[in-house]
Design a protein around this motif. Structure first.
Motif, mmCIF file in Angstrom:
data_model
loop_
_atom_site.group_PDB
_atom_site.id
_atom_site.type_symbol
_atom_site.label_atom_id
_atom_site.label_comp_id
_atom_site.label_asym_id
_atom_site.label_seq_id
_atom_site.Cartn_x
_atom_site.Cartn_y
_atom_site.Cartn_z
ATOM 1 N N ARG A 94 55.736 65.026 39.965
ATOM 2 C CA ARG A 94 54.599 64.134 40.262
ATOM 3 C C ARG A 94 54.852 62.687 39.880
ATOM 4 N NH1 ARG A 94 49.696 66.371 37.404
ATOM 5 N NH2 ARG A 94 48.689 64.625 38.425
ATOM 6 N N LEU A 95 55.994 62.425 39.246
ATOM 7 C CA LEU A 95 56.268 61.041 38.847
ATOM 8 C C LEU A 95 56.777 60.243 40.042
ATOM 9 C CD1 LEU A 95 57.795 61.274 35.299
ATOM 10 C CD2 LEU A 95 55.491 60.714 36.009
ATOM 11 N N THR A 96 56.391 58.998 40.083
ATOM 12 C CA THR A 96 56.780 58.141 41.196
ATOM 13 C C THR A 96 57.513 56.929 40.659
ATOM 14 O OG1 THR A 96 54.612 57.154 41.005
ATOM 15 C CG2 THR A 96 54.908 58.780 42.747
ATOM 16 N N ALA A 97 58.220 56.261 41.547
ATOM 17 C CA ALA A 97 58.909 55.038 41.137
ATOM 18 C C ALA A 97 57.965 53.858 41.326
ATOM 19 C CB ALA A 97 60.159 54.836 41.970
ATOM 20 N N ILE A 98 58.012 52.937 40.387
ATOM 21 C CA ILE A 98 57.190 51.733 40.490
ATOM 22 C C ILE A 98 58.098 50.526 40.397
ATOM 23 C CG2 ILE A 98 55.366 50.396 39.404
ATOM 24 C CD1 ILE A 98 53.949 52.751 38.756
ATOM 25 N N GLU A 99 57.967 49.618 41.341
ATOM 26 C CA GLU A 99 58.764 48.386 41.300
ATOM 27 C C GLU A 99 57.817 47.199 41.366
ATOM 28 O OE1 GLU A 99 62.310 47.895 41.406
ATOM 29 O OE2 GLU A 99 62.441 50.005 40.838
ATOM 30 N N HIS A 100 58.210 46.136 40.650
ATOM 31 C CA HIS A 100 57.379 44.924 40.632
ATOM 32 C C HIS A 100 58.149 43.756 41.222
ATOM 33 C CE1 HIS A 100 54.399 46.747 38.028
ATOM 34 N NE2 HIS A 100 55.381 47.175 37.260
ATOM 35 N N ARG A 101 57.411 42.823 41.746
ATOM 36 C CA ARG A 101 58.006 41.542 42.124
ATOM 37 C C ARG A 101 56.959 40.464 41.919
ATOM 38 N NH1 ARG A 101 61.163 41.785 47.536
ATOM 39 N NH2 ARG A 101 62.136 43.420 46.293
ATOM 40 N N VAL A 102 57.387 39.305 41.458
ATOM 41 C CA VAL A 102 56.430 38.225 41.222
ATOM 42 C C VAL A 102 56.767 37.043 42.115
ATOM 43 C CG1 VAL A 102 55.404 36.681 39.530
ATOM 44 C CG2 VAL A 102 56.131 38.963 38.826
ATOM 45 N N ILE A 103 55.761 36.551 42.811
ATOM 46 C CA ILE A 103 55.906 35.345 43.625
ATOM 47 C C ILE A 103 55.172 34.229 42.887
ATOM 48 C CG2 ILE A 103 55.262 34.261 45.811
ATOM 49 C CD1 ILE A 103 55.589 37.007 47.128
ATOM 50 N N HIS A 104 55.903 33.168 42.528
ATOM 51 C CA HIS A 104 55.306 32.083 41.752
ATOM 52 C C HIS A 104 54.792 30.989 42.671
ATOM 53 C CE1 HIS A 104 57.216 33.929 38.304
ATOM 54 N NE2 HIS A 104 58.388 33.834 38.897
ATOM 55 N N THR A 105 53.564 30.526 42.380
ATOM 56 C CA THR A 105 53.059 29.358 43.112
ATOM 57 C C THR A 105 52.499 28.365 42.115
ATOM 58 O OG1 THR A 105 50.723 30.012 43.365
ATOM 59 C CG2 THR A 105 52.303 30.898 44.977
ATOM 60 N N THR A 106 52.444 27.111 42.549
ATOM 61 C CA THR A 106 51.784 26.096 41.726
ATOM 62 C C THR A 106 51.138 25.074 42.636
ATOM 63 O OG1 THR A 106 52.053 24.590 39.840
ATOM 64 C CG2 THR A 106 53.822 24.585 41.476
ATOM 65 N N GLY A 107 49.990 24.555 42.206
ATOM 66 C CA GLY A 107 49.329 23.512 42.983
ATOM 67 C C GLY A 107 48.305 24.021 43.976
ATOM 68 N N ALA A 111 51.640 17.646 33.960
ATOM 69 C CA ALA A 111 53.085 17.849 33.815
ATOM 70 C C ALA A 111 53.594 18.808 34.883
ATOM 71 C CB ALA A 111 53.404 18.386 32.416
ATOM 72 N N GLN A 112 52.840 19.881 35.112
ATOM 73 C CA GLN A 112 53.248 20.871 36.105
ATOM 74 C C GLN A 112 53.262 20.262 37.507
ATOM 75 O OE1 GLN A 112 54.364 23.853 35.511
ATOM 76 N NE2 GLN A 112 54.264 24.916 37.470
ATOM 77 N N ALA A 113 52.218 19.472 37.823
ATOM 78 C CA ALA A 113 52.144 18.864 39.157
ATOM 79 C C ALA A 113 53.304 17.893 39.363
ATOM 80 C CB ALA A 113 50.805 18.147 39.325
#
Ligand code: AMP
Ligand code: MG
Length: 419
Positions: free
Chosen positions: A180-193, A406-408
């Motif tokens: 019953r175990l499944t694979a989990i994968e993550h991905r992060v998309i970064h945005t600013t502004g 600073a980020q902008a």
């Protein structure tokens, strides 16, 4: 696909309730289980009280296949987890000879011939329980298996809890729930502004449906919004393919605001872009007071791409160090497009760099006016191709305005480098 394995996490200890100790165990267990494809359904924090422990375990079982309890396995009278759980499942506590011998050996190694009676209780286990050896302390981990669920008991001391989990519990759960175990994968998309709400609207059509195998979380902070994609699939390969598909439909929408950085910090993207062009950068900072320079130099090896900067807080510095014209200051004020642009070009000139950044604004809480309220910030980026400027109206307190500015500015520089 089969039903996800669900878990409830129970933390036991008065010190966790009154705030003397921060419950780090639940978060750690949550991350570990999530990484294994187990879904956390409930979390409980309860007092050192047998009735409370039983109630939590019982409620946990109602919504989960697995209950992990940490705490209350020590040798003292306030450690009640073991008898409480044994009683609720009608299991008697019996001294386990192997455990008793291991405890004796442990104490002998410390030069103690007699095992203190309070420690003998730590060799008592509920009938039929699975025992997980504790290589880091005296209380072993235990698993009580019932028809409804598996209840795992772990000591509260984080080092012991983590050690036992990684040494034994992980494997045990893998075997127990294998199909019953499944694979989990993550991905992060970064945005600013771009504000979270606007991003949500823009992505409306591009996101996978809410009940799909890919889930999207919006994670905003002062620097931007991260989109965290989580894919669940029978195996990792398939999960990654789902992420590729989701990313492909999101990517075109977020182009103006997206940056790529392993660390999640736009400074990494700016650094990479500077290295790619063989350029160096300098900063002229007023309201950010050196924040951009600080962030650029937080990274080891920054000297390859960052020459330095001026904290041009006073107009005296803007004029005498950066060469901002008194006329521009007089005509438009320190917080203006002209001054930001001249600060950026001044930084390039003074530091002999290909790229310069200028920031001037009203960080607050005072100093605002009707035309330039607190949060008004002009930023400029200068290079041989010209000067680009941007006007921002940031919300928040002084710290937030400075952080956002600073980020902008870094985002503007990145745009100039990529343009
Ligand atoms: P116990 O197993 O209840 O005797 O816990 C021993 C010690 O581990 C406590 O005094 C706490 O300092 C620590 N501890 C217990 N539970 C937690 C938890 N959930 N998170 C972090 N530390 C904990
Ligand atoms: Mg305790």
């Amino acid at each position: 696909m089969t039903d996800r394995v669900g878990a409830a996490v129970v933390s036991v200890g008065n010190e966790l309730l009154n705030g003397e100790t921060v419950d780090t165990n639940s978060a750690w267990i949550g991350r570990r289980l999530t990484g294994m494809g187990i879904e956390i359904r409930r979390r409980f924090t309860v007092a050192d009280d047998a009735g409370e422990i039983r109630t939590a375990v019982r409620e946990g079982i109602e919504s989960a296949d697995l209950v992990i309890v940490s705490g209350g396995l020590g040798p003292t009278r306030d450690d009640l987890t073991r008898p409480a759980v044994a009683e609720m499942f009608g299991r008697t506590l019996r001294v386990n000879d192997a455990l008793l011998e291991a405890l004796r050996a442990r104490f002998r190694a410390r030069g103690l011939d007699e095992l203190p009676p309070s420690n003998i209780t730590q060799a008592e286990i509920p009938e039929g329980a699975v025992v997980f050896e504790n290589a880091y302390g005296t209380a072993p981990g235990l698993a009580v298996e019932t028809d409804a669920a598996v209840v795992v008991l772990l000591p509260g001391v984080p080092r012991e809890m983590r050690g036992i989990f990684d040494d034994h519990v992980r494997l045990y759960l893998r075997e127990r729930f294998t199909d019953r175990l499944t694979a989990i994968e993550h991905r992060v998309i970064h945005t600013t502004g771009v504000p979270e709400s606007r991003l949500g609207e823009l992505l409306e059509g591009a996101l996978p449906p809410a009940d799909d195998a890919v889930r999207v979380a919006f994670l905003p902070d002062l620097r931007g919004v991260d989109l965290r994609l989580t894919a669940t699939a029978p195996d990792a390969e398939l999960a990654r393919r789902l992420l590729d598909e989701a990313e492909a439909s999101i990517a075109p929408v977020v182009v103006p605001w997206r940056f790529i950085a392993e660390s999640g910090d736009i400074v990494e993207a700016v650094t990479d872009a500077l290295l790619g062009r063989g350029w160096r950068m300098a900063v002229a900072e007023s309201c950010t007071g050196g924040l951009i320079g600080k962030r650029m130099t937080d990274r080891a090896g920054a000297s390859e791409i960052f020459r330095g900067g001026v904290i041009a807080y006073d107009n005296f510095v803007k004029m005498n160090v950066l060469g901002v014209s008194p006329d521009a200051l007089e005509a438009h004020g320190a917080v203006s497009e002209e001054v930001a642009a001249q600060m950026a070009t001044g930084a390039c000139r003074r530091f002999e760099t290909e790229l310069g950044i200028g920031v001037t604004g009203v960080a607050g809480p005072g100093g605002g006016s009707r035309t330039k309220p607190v949060g008004t910030v002009w930023i400029a980026s200068a290079h041989e191709g010209g000067v680009v400027t941007e006007l921002h109206r940031f919300v928040g307190d002084r710290r937030a305005v400075r952080e956002r500015a600073a980020q902008a500015a870094l985002a503007l520089a990145l745009g100039a480098l990529q343009g």
